[in-house]
Design a protein around this motif. Structure first.
Motif, PDB file in Angstrom:
ATOM      1  N   PHE A 154     -10.699 -19.439   5.453  1.00 37.58           N
ATOM      2  CA  PHE A 154     -11.925 -20.030   4.920  1.00 37.58           C
ATOM      3  C   PHE A 154     -12.900 -18.934   4.515  1.00 37.58           C
ATOM      4  CE2 PHE A 154     -16.105 -21.896   4.994  1.00 37.58           C
ATOM      5  CZ  PHE A 154     -15.915 -23.152   4.435  1.00 37.58           C
ATOM      6  N   ARG A 155     -13.110 -17.964   5.398  1.00 35.51           N
ATOM      7  CA  ARG A 155     -14.049 -16.864   5.106  1.00 35.51           C
ATOM      8  C   ARG A 155     -13.567 -16.018   3.937  1.00 35.51           C
ATOM      9  NH1 ARG A 155     -14.709 -16.497  11.144  1.00 35.51           N
ATOM     10  NH2 ARG A 155     -16.683 -17.569  11.488  1.00 35.51           N
ATOM     11  N   LEU A 156     -12.252 -15.842   3.828  1.00 27.85           N
ATOM     12  CA  LEU A 156     -11.686 -15.061   2.731  1.00 27.85           C
ATOM     13  C   LEU A 156     -11.913 -15.742   1.385  1.00 27.85           C
ATOM     14  CD1 LEU A 156      -9.868 -12.632   1.857  1.00 27.85           C
ATOM     15  CD2 LEU A 156      -7.927 -14.203   2.109  1.00 27.85           C
ATOM     16  N   HIS A 157     -11.681 -17.048   1.328  1.00 28.86           N
ATOM     17  CA  HIS A 157     -11.767 -17.781   0.069  1.00 28.86           C
ATOM     18  C   HIS A 157     -13.162 -18.318  -0.252  1.00 28.86           C
ATOM     19  CE1 HIS A 157      -7.496 -17.571  -0.792  1.00 28.86           C
ATOM     20  NE2 HIS A 157      -7.272 -17.845   0.482  1.00 28.86           N
ATOM     21  N   PHE A 158     -14.000 -18.446   0.766  1.00 24.50           N
ATOM     22  CA  PHE A 158     -15.352 -18.979   0.560  1.00 24.50           C
ATOM     23  C   PHE A 158     -16.376 -18.096   1.274  1.00 24.50           C
ATOM     24  CE2 PHE A 158     -12.346 -22.564   0.689  1.00 24.50           C
ATOM     25  CZ  PHE A 158     -12.489 -23.040  -0.600  1.00 24.50           C
ATOM     26  N   PRO A 159     -16.504 -16.834   0.888  1.00 24.01           N
ATOM     27  CA  PRO A 159     -17.391 -15.915   1.612  1.00 24.01           C
ATOM     28  C   PRO A 159     -18.865 -16.299   1.539  1.00 24.01           C
ATOM     29  CG  PRO A 159     -16.568 -14.899  -0.405  1.00 24.01           C
ATOM     30  CD  PRO A 159     -15.842 -16.202  -0.246  1.00 24.01           C
ATOM     31  N   TYR A 160     -19.232 -17.124   0.589  1.00 23.98           N
ATOM     32  CA  TYR A 160     -20.625 -17.537   0.414  1.00 23.98           C
ATOM     33  C   TYR A 160     -20.980 -18.766   1.261  1.00 23.98           C
ATOM     34  CZ  TYR A 160     -17.866 -20.378  -2.758  1.00 23.98           C
ATOM     35  OH  TYR A 160     -16.891 -21.190  -3.271  1.00 23.98           O
ATOM     36  N   LEU A 161     -20.004 -19.357   1.923  1.00 23.42           N
ATOM     37  CA  LEU A 161     -20.252 -20.526   2.779  1.00 23.42           C
ATOM     38  C   LEU A 161     -20.212 -20.116   4.246  1.00 23.42           C
ATOM     39  CD1 LEU A 161     -18.066 -23.260   1.041  1.00 23.42           C
ATOM     40  CD2 LEU A 161     -20.544 -22.994   0.931  1.00 23.42           C
ATOM     41  N   ALA A 162     -21.040 -20.753   5.043  1.00 28.29           N
ATOM     42  CA  ALA A 162     -21.051 -20.490   6.485  1.00 28.29           C
ATOM     43  C   ALA A 162     -20.122 -21.480   7.177  1.00 28.29           C
ATOM     44  CB  ALA A 162     -22.463 -20.638   7.024  1.00 28.29           C
ATOM     45  N   ILE A 163     -19.436 -21.010   8.184  1.00 26.06           N
ATOM     46  CA  ILE A 163     -18.587 -21.883   8.993  1.00 26.06           C
ATOM     47  C   ILE A 163     -18.851 -21.539  10.457  1.00 26.06           C
ATOM     48  CG2 ILE A 163     -16.624 -20.300   8.788  1.00 26.06           C
ATOM     49  CD1 ILE A 163     -14.785 -22.775   8.970  1.00 26.06           C
ATOM     50  N   ARG A 164     -19.039 -22.582  11.257  1.00 22.15           N
ATOM     51  CA  ARG A 164     -19.334 -22.389  12.676  1.00 22.15           C
ATOM     52  C   ARG A 164     -18.383 -23.220  13.510  1.00 22.15           C
ATOM     53  NH1 ARG A 164     -25.581 -23.680  13.315  1.00 22.15           N
ATOM     54  NH2 ARG A 164     -24.755 -25.644  12.616  1.00 22.15           N
TER      55      ARG A 164
END
Length: 187
Positions: A154-164
């Motif tokens: 997720f972080r690799l493909h969507f670096p502009y989104l936060a995930i918690r």
């Protein structure tokens, strides 16, 4: 599929094998030697406690007093197999609830004499019971690995989104802590 229609599980049936998350496991009987080495001390200790217990309730109390958390959990797993398979696993983690558990479930425990007789029929190490206990050894690990991989991708493909959230083990984030006026804040 028509426009505006939501997908259902049936829409994926033809290629369902592509949606299954495959994880490697261990082969039986390859694990037996290691399982027997790991659980032999547990079975020996269970036998020692069993011989000094005048009742199954007393056996349970003695197990609850074992200081090592790992050993105590393993002994409770053996206890469930021999004495009370109906005992909820979740309850066994609460060391301080031993008396309460005995009060609630103790009348349905198998008698200590039956347990002693059954235990005496089994070899030490007991391959069958060791193999069963081995199944608990890495319980949850595959799910944790999968969740950690999801977070990484997720972080690799969507670096502009936060995930918690817990990336491995840990308490889930309650929706009531994220969204104001969430209808069920404890979930």
């Amino acid at each position: 599929m028509s426009a505006g229609r939501r997908n259902s599980f049936a829409d994926y049936k033809a290629d369902g094998q592509n949606w299954i998350t495959l994880t490697a496991g261990e082969y039986y009987p390859d694990i037996l030697q290691e399982a027997c080495e790991l659980y032999e001390p547990v079975l020996v200790m269970f036998g020692q406690l069993l011989r000094t217990s005048e009742s199954s309730v007393r056996l349970f109390i003695q197990i609850s007093e074992v200081p090592s958390t790992w050993m105590r959990v393993q002994l409770f797993r053996v206890f469930r197999k021999y004495v009370s398979p109906e005992l909820p696993v979740e309850m066994l983690r609460r060391k301080k609830k031993a008396t309460e558990i005995c009060n609630q479930f103790g009348v349905r425990f198998r008698s200590v004499q039956e347990v002693q007789a059954a235990y005496m029929t089994r070899p030490i190490p007991d391959e069958a019971l060791s193999a069963l206990l081995w199944e608990y050894k890495s319980r949850g690990k595959k799910g944790y690995d999968l969740t950690e991989r999801f977070f990484s991708l997720f972080r690799l493909h969507f670096p502009y989104l936060a995930i918690r959230g817990p990336e491995r083990a840990g308490k889930d984030i309650l929706m009531g802590n994220v969204f104001a006026n969430y209808p069920n804040p404890k979930r």
